[in-house]
Design an enzyme around this catalytic site. Structure first.
Site, PDB file in Angstrom:
ATOM      1  N   GLY A   1      66.443 -36.381 -33.920  1.00 50.09           N
ATOM      2  CA  GLY A   1      64.992 -36.409 -34.064  1.00 50.09           C
ATOM      3  C   GLY A   1      64.491 -37.797 -34.413  1.00 50.09           C
TER       4      GLY A   1
ATOM      5  N   LYS B   1      72.317 -32.805 -42.607  1.00 44.31           N
ATOM      6  CA  LYS B   1      72.601 -34.224 -42.328  1.00 44.31           C
ATOM      7  C   LYS B   1      72.064 -35.030 -43.482  1.00 44.31           C
ATOM      8  CE  LYS B   1      70.596 -37.547 -39.111  1.00 44.31           C
ATOM      9  NZ  LYS B   1      70.281 -37.810 -37.691  1.00 44.31           N
TER      10      LYS B   1
ATOM     11  N   LYS C   1      68.973 -38.451 -27.970  1.00 45.28           N
ATOM     12  CA  LYS C   1      67.535 -38.542 -28.221  1.00 45.28           C
ATOM     13  C   LYS C   1      66.867 -38.901 -26.899  1.00 45.28           C
ATOM     14  CE  LYS C   1      67.776 -39.900 -33.078  1.00 45.28           C
ATOM     15  NZ  LYS C   1      67.490 -40.974 -34.077  1.00 45.28           N
TER      16      LYS C   1
ATOM     17  N   LYS D   1      71.552 -38.861 -45.148  1.00 46.72           N
ATOM     18  CA  LYS D   1      71.514 -40.302 -44.918  1.00 46.72           C
ATOM     19  C   LYS D   1      72.332 -41.000 -46.000  1.00 46.72           C
ATOM     20  CE  LYS D   1      68.730 -40.340 -41.476  1.00 46.72           C
ATOM     21  NZ  LYS D   1      69.053 -41.036 -40.231  1.00 46.72           N
TER      22      LYS D   1
ATOM     23  N   ASP E   1      74.737 -39.720 -41.905  1.00 43.03           N
ATOM     24  CA  ASP E   1      74.174 -40.667 -40.930  1.00 43.03           C
ATOM     25  C   ASP E   1      73.982 -42.003 -41.639  1.00 43.03           C
ATOM     26  OD1 ASP E   1      71.219 -40.773 -38.731  1.00 43.03           O
ATOM     27  OD2 ASP E   1      72.921 -42.118 -38.988  1.00 43.03           O
TER      28      ASP E   1
ATOM     29  N   SER F   1      67.681 -33.065 -41.366  1.00 41.12           N
ATOM     30  CA  SER F   1      68.085 -34.427 -41.760  1.00 41.12           C
ATOM     31  C   SER F   1      67.391 -34.780 -43.066  1.00 41.12           C
ATOM     32  CB  SER F   1      67.666 -35.408 -40.670  1.00 41.12           C
ATOM     33  OG  SER F   1      67.966 -36.725 -41.087  1.00 41.12           O
TER      34      SER F   1
ATOM     35  N   ASP G   1      74.580 -42.667 -32.049  1.00 42.91           N
ATOM     36  CA  ASP G   1      73.131 -42.487 -31.871  1.00 42.91           C
ATOM     37  C   ASP G   1      72.602 -43.798 -31.254  1.00 42.91           C
ATOM     38  OD1 ASP G   1      70.400 -41.807 -34.279  1.00 42.91           O
ATOM     39  OD2 ASP G   1      70.359 -42.465 -32.224  1.00 42.91           O
TER      40      ASP G   1
ATOM     41  N   GLU H   1      77.692 -40.273 -38.434  1.00 37.68           N
ATOM     42  CA  GLU H   1      76.806 -40.762 -37.366  1.00 37.68           C
ATOM     43  C   GLU H   1      76.538 -42.249 -37.526  1.00 37.68           C
ATOM     44  OE1 GLU H   1      73.138 -38.584 -37.246  1.00 37.68           O
ATOM     45  OE2 GLU H   1      72.233 -39.917 -35.765  1.00 37.68           O
TER      46      GLU H   1
END
Ligand SMILES: O=C(O)CCC(=O)C1=CC=C[C@@H](O)[C@@H]1C(=O)O
Ligand SMILES: [Mg+2]
Length: 374
Positions: free
Chosen positions: A291, A162, A263, A164, A189, A136, A239, A214
């Site tokens: 994570g 991944k 998670k 952001k 994400d 990520s 998530d 995400e």
């Protein structure tokens, strides 16, 4: 299992690099390590809260209080805990506070596995001997820097990247990455930074062959996510919206997502994680393990749950060295070409190092059978 003592350690670890998401930038992690002393072994869990309630409603202070004043006394109210599945039942009277619950329950799962001389993966019903992992990447200062960082991790062999995003740092950034890396497994994400008014942005993202988007919309939404999913072909992954098996059932029923980022802390522990895993397996909804910038103890729990069969997509459990100059476990978590071997030693399989635990402990309490030693 006879539990003789429970310790809470408030820890602070400095991140190697700042980690920016749509809700802020982290430069260090403050979290709690739980140690549960049994007859012959110690079980370890990690409370993946943050110092501030940006990801969910919990913080280090709330979790410490809930564990010390409610959850630990509840555990001691039982003369014997025979199986870790009993712990989530014990905690049922207490609402939410899932990360606090998960940390204690996870330590008891680790203790149970060690006392039965099996790995945590085996205790959970895991079937894999190794797991594929991704990485990520936080929001970067420029598109060029993002492309450089992506290239670094692609070269290290991570199975999925991944990235952001947030309004203003999304389409152009991902287009540049996709241009440089036309075939990589790539996802975004958003950490709830968008609304349905941003539909045109999602339609542009829909052209980039992303594995998933995400949590694009509100952290507690499943209605608007269902509306968005009906307008784009890219799978939505939830998530923050999924806190329990019930939430997962509702989201899947409504078509709010096609993938779930599981998670352990967010859903209240390993027992609930297994229930979500089994239900999603029945419904054909693939999982991956997200994570929370964990230390090696939390990463070890993530690795164990990822060994279950319906974790079919690479998760966020990258190497310890991605986050920390030194991790608090031996060996450190290491992904080789994006693959982590499932440990074969009993319990979590990574040994917390006492001198490193002490080095990064800010505060510790020992809660024995009914007495407190501050
Ligand atoms: O590398 C990791 O541990 C995953 C980091 C990561 O992507 C996240 C950590 C914590 C909250 C969020 O910012 C984000 C996530 O939503 O998954
Ligand atoms: Mg997320």
């Amino acid at each position: 299992m006879n539990i003789k003592n429970i310790s809470l350690r408030r820890m602070k670890l400095k991140l190697k690099d700042p980690f920016q998401t749509s809700f802020g930038t982290q430069t260090e992690r403050e979290f709690i390590i739980v140690e549960v002393q049994g007859e012959n072994h110690v079980g370890y869990g990690e409370c993946v809260v943050n110092s501030a309630p940006f990801y969910n409603e919990e913080t280090v202070k709330t979790a410490w209080h809930i564990m010390e004043d409610f959850l630990i006394p509840r555990i001691y109210s039982q003369s014997e805990i025979n199986h870790p599945d009993e712990v989530s039942k014990l905690f049922k009277p207490f609402r939410r506070n899932n990360m606090a619950k998960a940390a204690l329950e996870g330590a008891i799962w680790d203790l149970y596995a060690k006392e039965n001389k099996i790995t945590l993966s085996e205790a959970l019903g895991g079937s894999k001997k190794s797991i594929d992992v991704g990485i990520s990447i936080g929001i970067q200062p420029s598109v060029d820097e993002l492309v450089r960082v992506v290239g670094k991790y692609v070269n290290e062999g991570y199975k999925r990247i991944k990235i952001k995003i947030k309004p203003g740092i999304d389409v152009d950034a991902l287009k540049a990455v996709r241009k440089q890396f036309p075939t990589i497994q790539m996802m975004a994400d958003a950490n709830s930074a968008y609304t349905l008014d941003d539909i045109e942005i999602f339609k542009e993202l829909d052209q980039l062959n992303l594995m998933m988007i995400e949590q694009p919309l509100a952290h507690d939404d499943i209605i608007d996510h269902a509306k968005l999913q009906s307008q784009i072909k890219t799978p939505i992954c939830l998530d923050e919206s999924i806190h329990s098996l019930e939430d997962a059932k509702k989201a899947i029923e409504l078509g709010s997502c096609r993938i779930i980022n599981l998670k352990i802390g967010r859903v209240g522990g390993l027992t609930e994680s297994k229930k979500i895993h089994d239900y999603c397996s029945e419904k054909g909804i693939p999982l991956w393990c997200g994570g929370m910038l964990e230390s090696g103890i939390g990463r070890a729990h993530n690795i164990a749950i990822t060994s279950l069969s319906n974790f079919t997509l690479p998760g966020d459990t990258a190497s310890s060295s991605r986050y920390w100059d030194e991790d608090i476990v031996y060996p450190e978590v290491t992904a080789v070409e994006g693959v982590i071997q499932i440990p074969e030693t009993p319990g979590i399989g990574y040994a917390p190092q006492k001198e490193l635990l002490d080095k990064y402990t800010e505060e510790v309490i020992n809660v024995g059978c009914g007495y407190y030693v501050k």
